[in-house]
Design a protein around this motif. Structure first.
Motif, PDB file in Angstrom:
ATOM      1  N   ALA A  11     -39.526  42.962  27.512  1.00  0.00           N
ATOM      2  CA  ALA A  11     -39.672  41.513  27.658  1.00  0.00           C
ATOM      3  C   ALA A  11     -41.110  41.146  28.035  1.00  0.00           C
ATOM      4  O   ALA A  11     -41.639  41.645  29.028  1.00  0.00           O
ATOM      5  CB  ALA A  11     -38.705  40.986  28.714  1.00  0.00           C
ATOM      6  N   PRO A  12     -41.754  40.292  27.225  1.00  0.00           N
ATOM      7  CA  PRO A  12     -43.106  39.855  27.559  1.00  0.00           C
ATOM      8  C   PRO A  12     -43.088  38.906  28.751  1.00  0.00           C
ATOM      9  O   PRO A  12     -42.059  38.305  29.064  1.00  0.00           O
ATOM     10  CB  PRO A  12     -43.577  39.141  26.297  1.00  0.00           C
ATOM     11  N   ARG A  13     -44.236  38.772  29.398  1.00  0.00           N
ATOM     12  CA  ARG A  13     -44.321  37.835  30.524  1.00  0.00           C
ATOM     13  C   ARG A  13     -45.689  37.164  30.521  1.00  0.00           C
ATOM     14  O   ARG A  13     -46.686  37.739  30.102  1.00  0.00           O
ATOM     15  CB  ARG A  13     -44.061  38.534  31.849  1.00  0.00           C
ATOM     16  N   MET A  14     -45.682  35.929  30.991  1.00  0.00           N
ATOM     17  CA  MET A  14     -46.931  35.182  31.157  1.00  0.00           C
ATOM     18  C   MET A  14     -47.675  35.751  32.358  1.00  0.00           C
ATOM     19  O   MET A  14     -47.050  36.077  33.366  1.00  0.00           O
ATOM     20  CB  MET A  14     -46.653  33.693  31.356  1.00  0.00           C
ATOM     21  N   THR A  15     -48.985  35.864  32.255  1.00  0.00           N
ATOM     22  CA  THR A  15     -49.814  36.312  33.371  1.00  0.00           C
ATOM     23  C   THR A  15     -50.688  35.182  33.903  1.00  0.00           C
ATOM     24  O   THR A  15     -51.297  35.321  34.956  1.00  0.00           O
ATOM     25  CB  THR A  15     -50.677  37.517  32.953  1.00  0.00           C
ATOM     26  N   SER A  16     -50.761  34.091  33.154  1.00  0.00           N
ATOM     27  CA  SER A  16     -51.423  32.852  33.580  1.00  0.00           C
ATOM     28  C   SER A  16     -50.893  31.754  32.663  1.00  0.00           C
ATOM     29  O   SER A  16     -49.995  32.002  31.857  1.00  0.00           O
ATOM     30  CB  SER A  16     -52.949  32.966  33.479  1.00  0.00           C
ATOM     31  N   ASP A  17     -51.470  30.567  32.741  1.00  0.00           N
ATOM     32  CA  ASP A  17     -51.032  29.463  31.879  1.00  0.00           C
ATOM     33  C   ASP A  17     -51.304  29.728  30.395  1.00  0.00           C
ATOM     34  O   ASP A  17     -50.663  29.132  29.531  1.00  0.00           O
ATOM     35  CB  ASP A  17     -51.726  28.162  32.273  1.00  0.00           C
ATOM     36  N   THR A  18     -52.268  30.620  30.115  1.00  0.00           N
ATOM     37  CA  THR A  18     -52.662  30.847  28.724  1.00  0.00           C
ATOM     38  C   THR A  18     -52.706  32.325  28.331  1.00  0.00           C
ATOM     39  O   THR A  18     -53.212  32.651  27.252  1.00  0.00           O
ATOM     40  CB  THR A  18     -54.052  30.226  28.448  1.00  0.00           C
ATOM     41  N   THR A  19     -52.216  33.212  29.174  1.00  0.00           N
ATOM     42  CA  THR A  19     -52.240  34.632  28.831  1.00  0.00           C
ATOM     43  C   THR A  19     -50.878  35.272  29.071  1.00  0.00           C
ATOM     44  O   THR A  19     -50.082  34.790  29.876  1.00  0.00           O
ATOM     45  CB  THR A  19     -53.306  35.405  29.645  1.00  0.00           C
ATOM     46  N   CYS A  20     -50.651  36.360  28.349  1.00  0.00           N
ATOM     47  CA  CYS A  20     -49.390  37.086  28.503  1.00  0.00           C
ATOM     48  C   CYS A  20     -49.635  38.574  28.306  1.00  0.00           C
ATOM     49  O   CYS A  20     -50.709  38.996  27.858  1.00  0.00           O
ATOM     50  CB  CYS A  20     -48.347  36.586  27.505  1.00  0.00           C
ATOM     51  N   ILE A  21     -48.621  39.357  28.633  1.00  0.00           N
ATOM     52  CA  ILE A  21     -48.673  40.803  28.431  1.00  0.00           C
ATOM     53  C   ILE A  21     -47.298  41.264  27.956  1.00  0.00           C
ATOM     54  O   ILE A  21     -46.273  40.696  28.353  1.00  0.00           O
ATOM     55  CB  ILE A  21     -49.122  41.540  29.714  1.00  0.00           C
ATOM     56  N   ALA A  22     -47.297  42.253  27.087  1.00  0.00           N
ATOM     57  CA  ALA A  22     -46.047  42.824  26.586  1.00  0.00           C
ATOM     58  C   ALA A  22     -46.290  44.293  26.260  1.00  0.00           C
ATOM     59  O   ALA A  22     -47.430  44.720  26.063  1.00  0.00           O
ATOM     60  CB  ALA A  22     -45.575  42.081  25.344  1.00  0.00           C
ATOM     61  N   LYS A  23     -45.199  45.045  26.189  1.00  0.00           N
ATOM     62  CA  LYS A  23     -45.306  46.476  25.933  1.00  0.00           C
ATOM     63  C   LYS A  23     -44.296  46.888  24.874  1.00  0.00           C
ATOM     64  O   LYS A  23     -43.161  46.419  24.868  1.00  0.00           O
ATOM     65  CB  LYS A  23     -45.046  47.242  27.234  1.00  0.00           C
ATOM     66  N   MET A  24     -44.752  47.770  23.975  1.00  0.00           N
ATOM     67  CA  MET A  24     -43.892  48.361  22.963  1.00  0.00           C
ATOM     68  C   MET A  24     -43.956  49.878  23.134  1.00  0.00           C
ATOM     69  O   MET A  24     -45.033  50.472  22.995  1.00  0.00           O
ATOM     70  CB  MET A  24     -44.347  47.957  21.551  1.00  0.00           C
ATOM     71  N   ASN A  25     -42.836  50.465  23.470  1.00  0.00           N
ATOM     72  CA  ASN A  25     -42.760  51.926  23.621  1.00  0.00           C
ATOM     73  C   ASN A  25     -42.699  52.552  22.240  1.00  0.00           C
ATOM     74  O   ASN A  25     -41.899  52.136  21.399  1.00  0.00           O
ATOM     75  CB  ASN A  25     -41.540  52.298  24.460  1.00  0.00           C
ATOM     76  N   LYS A  31     -43.694  55.517  13.382  1.00  0.00           N
ATOM     77  CA  LYS A  31     -44.631  56.461  12.759  1.00  0.00           C
ATOM     78  C   LYS A  31     -44.790  56.271  11.260  1.00  0.00           C
ATOM     79  O   LYS A  31     -43.833  56.017  10.539  1.00  0.00           O
ATOM     80  CB  LYS A  31     -44.140  57.897  12.957  1.00  0.00           C
ATOM     81  N   GLN A  32     -46.040  56.469  10.819  1.00  0.00           N
ATOM     82  CA  GLN A  32     -46.308  56.722   9.418  1.00  0.00           C
ATOM     83  C   GLN A  32     -45.953  58.190   9.164  1.00  0.00           C
ATOM     84  O   GLN A  32     -45.833  58.967  10.119  1.00  0.00           O
ATOM     85  CB  GLN A  32     -47.798  56.537   9.108  1.00  0.00           C
ATOM     86  N   PRO A  33     -45.843  58.615   7.921  1.00  0.00           N
ATOM     87  CA  PRO A  33     -45.532  60.024   7.643  1.00  0.00           C
ATOM     88  C   PRO A  33     -46.529  61.006   8.277  1.00  0.00           C
ATOM     89  O   PRO A  33     -46.175  62.131   8.614  1.00  0.00           O
ATOM     90  CB  PRO A  33     -45.569  60.114   6.113  1.00  0.00           C
ATOM     91  N   GLN A  34     -47.774  60.570   8.497  1.00  0.00           N
ATOM     92  CA  GLN A  34     -48.796  61.432   9.087  1.00  0.00           C
ATOM     93  C   GLN A  34     -48.724  61.496  10.611  1.00  0.00           C
ATOM     94  O   GLN A  34     -49.504  62.193  11.249  1.00  0.00           O
ATOM     95  CB  GLN A  34     -50.201  60.966   8.670  1.00  0.00           C
ATOM     96  N   GLY A  35     -47.811  60.731  11.220  1.00  0.00           N
ATOM     97  CA  GLY A  35     -47.643  60.773  12.671  1.00  0.00           C
ATOM     98  C   GLY A  35     -48.400  59.700  13.437  1.00  0.00           C
ATOM     99  O   GLY A  35     -48.351  59.656  14.659  1.00  0.00           O
ATOM    100  N   TYR A  36     -49.102  58.830  12.732  1.00  0.00           N
ATOM    101  CA  TYR A  36     -49.853  57.758  13.385  1.00  0.00           C
ATOM    102  C   TYR A  36     -49.024  56.480  13.422  1.00  0.00           C
ATOM    103  O   TYR A  36     -48.110  56.284  12.621  1.00  0.00           O
ATOM    104  CB  TYR A  36     -51.178  57.497  12.653  1.00  0.00           C
ATOM    105  N   LEU A  37     -49.392  55.578  14.326  1.00  0.00           N
ATOM    106  CA  LEU A  37     -48.734  54.289  14.447  1.00  0.00           C
ATOM    107  C   LEU A  37     -48.867  53.505  13.147  1.00  0.00           C
ATOM    108  O   LEU A  37     -49.982  53.357  12.620  1.00  0.00           O
ATOM    109  CB  LEU A  37     -49.346  53.501  15.613  1.00  0.00           C
ATOM    110  N   ASN A  38     -47.769  52.992  12.653  1.00  0.00           N
ATOM    111  CA  ASN A  38     -47.762  52.168  11.458  1.00  0.00           C
ATOM    112  C   ASN A  38     -48.296  50.779  11.809  1.00  0.00           C
ATOM    113  O   ASN A  38     -47.806  50.140  12.745  1.00  0.00           O
ATOM    114  CB  ASN A  38     -46.330  52.074  10.922  1.00  0.00           C
ATOM    115  N   GLY A  39     -49.285  50.312  11.058  1.00  0.00           N
ATOM    116  CA  GLY A  39     -49.865  48.999  11.328  1.00  0.00           C
ATOM    117  C   GLY A  39     -48.857  47.867  11.219  1.00  0.00           C
ATOM    118  O   GLY A  39     -48.964  46.853  11.908  1.00  0.00           O
ATOM    119  N   GLY A  40     -47.855  48.027  10.371  1.00  0.00           N
ATOM    120  CA  GLY A  40     -46.820  47.007  10.235  1.00  0.00           C
ATOM    121  C   GLY A  40     -46.028  46.816  11.517  1.00  0.00           C
ATOM    122  O   GLY A  40     -45.618  45.698  11.843  1.00  0.00           O
ATOM    123  N   ALA A  41     -45.818  47.903  12.256  1.00  0.00           N
ATOM    124  CA  ALA A  41     -45.122  47.798  13.545  1.00  0.00           C
ATOM    125  C   ALA A  41     -45.963  46.990  14.526  1.00  0.00           C
ATOM    126  O   ALA A  41     -45.429  46.188  15.298  1.00  0.00           O
ATOM    127  CB  ALA A  41     -44.822  49.191  14.103  1.00  0.00           C
TER     128      ALA A  41
END
Length: 125
Positions: A11-25, A31-41
């Motif tokens: 769940a993302p959260r606001m850190t100020s009136d105009t900023t936020c933070i979120a995390k994706m595990n 993964k792409q087939p090569q083991g790197y993060l897929n840009g589409g994700a």
């Protein structure tokens, strides 16, 4: 299972009136087939977070829908750990919101920069 759950977005959260933070595990799903993060994700992560946070900022009679997503993928990253989105609301208009996200890996290196434009539309019940 929906896309938010599949992407493992916390769940993302606001850190100020105009900023936020979120995390994706990161895992096999990201993964792409090569083991790197897929840009589409990364793009889906940004658009989902922008929508979730904008929906918190507007009335219950409206909601944000993705209109445009642009990105610069700056560094490849192995698909492990987490990706953290630091978002800044650049435009908070009545009919559109524009968010900029810096995507950082666990070492706090800039991986991608993503801009998301949302159209703010009426919620038809």
């Amino acid at each position: 299972m929906n896309l938010i759950e599949s992407l493992q977005i916390e769940a993302p959260r606001m850190t100020s009136d105009t900023t936020c933070i979120a995390k994706m595990n990161l895992g096999e799903f990201h993964k792409q087939p090569q083991g790197y993060l897929n840009g589409g994700a990364t793009l889906a992560f940004a658009e989902i977070v922008a929508g979730m946070i904008s929906n918190e900022l507007i009335g219950a009679d409206k909601f944000g829908v993705g209109q445009s997503v642009t990105a610069n993928h700056l560094r490849p990253v192995r698909c492990e750990g987490a990706l953290t989105a630091h978002g800044t609301l650049l435009v908070k208009g009545k009919t559109s919101h524009v968010w900029r996200f810096d995507m950082l890996d666990d070492a706090e290196r800039l991986i991608s920069q993503v801009t998301v434009t949302l159209a703010i539309v009426d919620f038809d019940r």
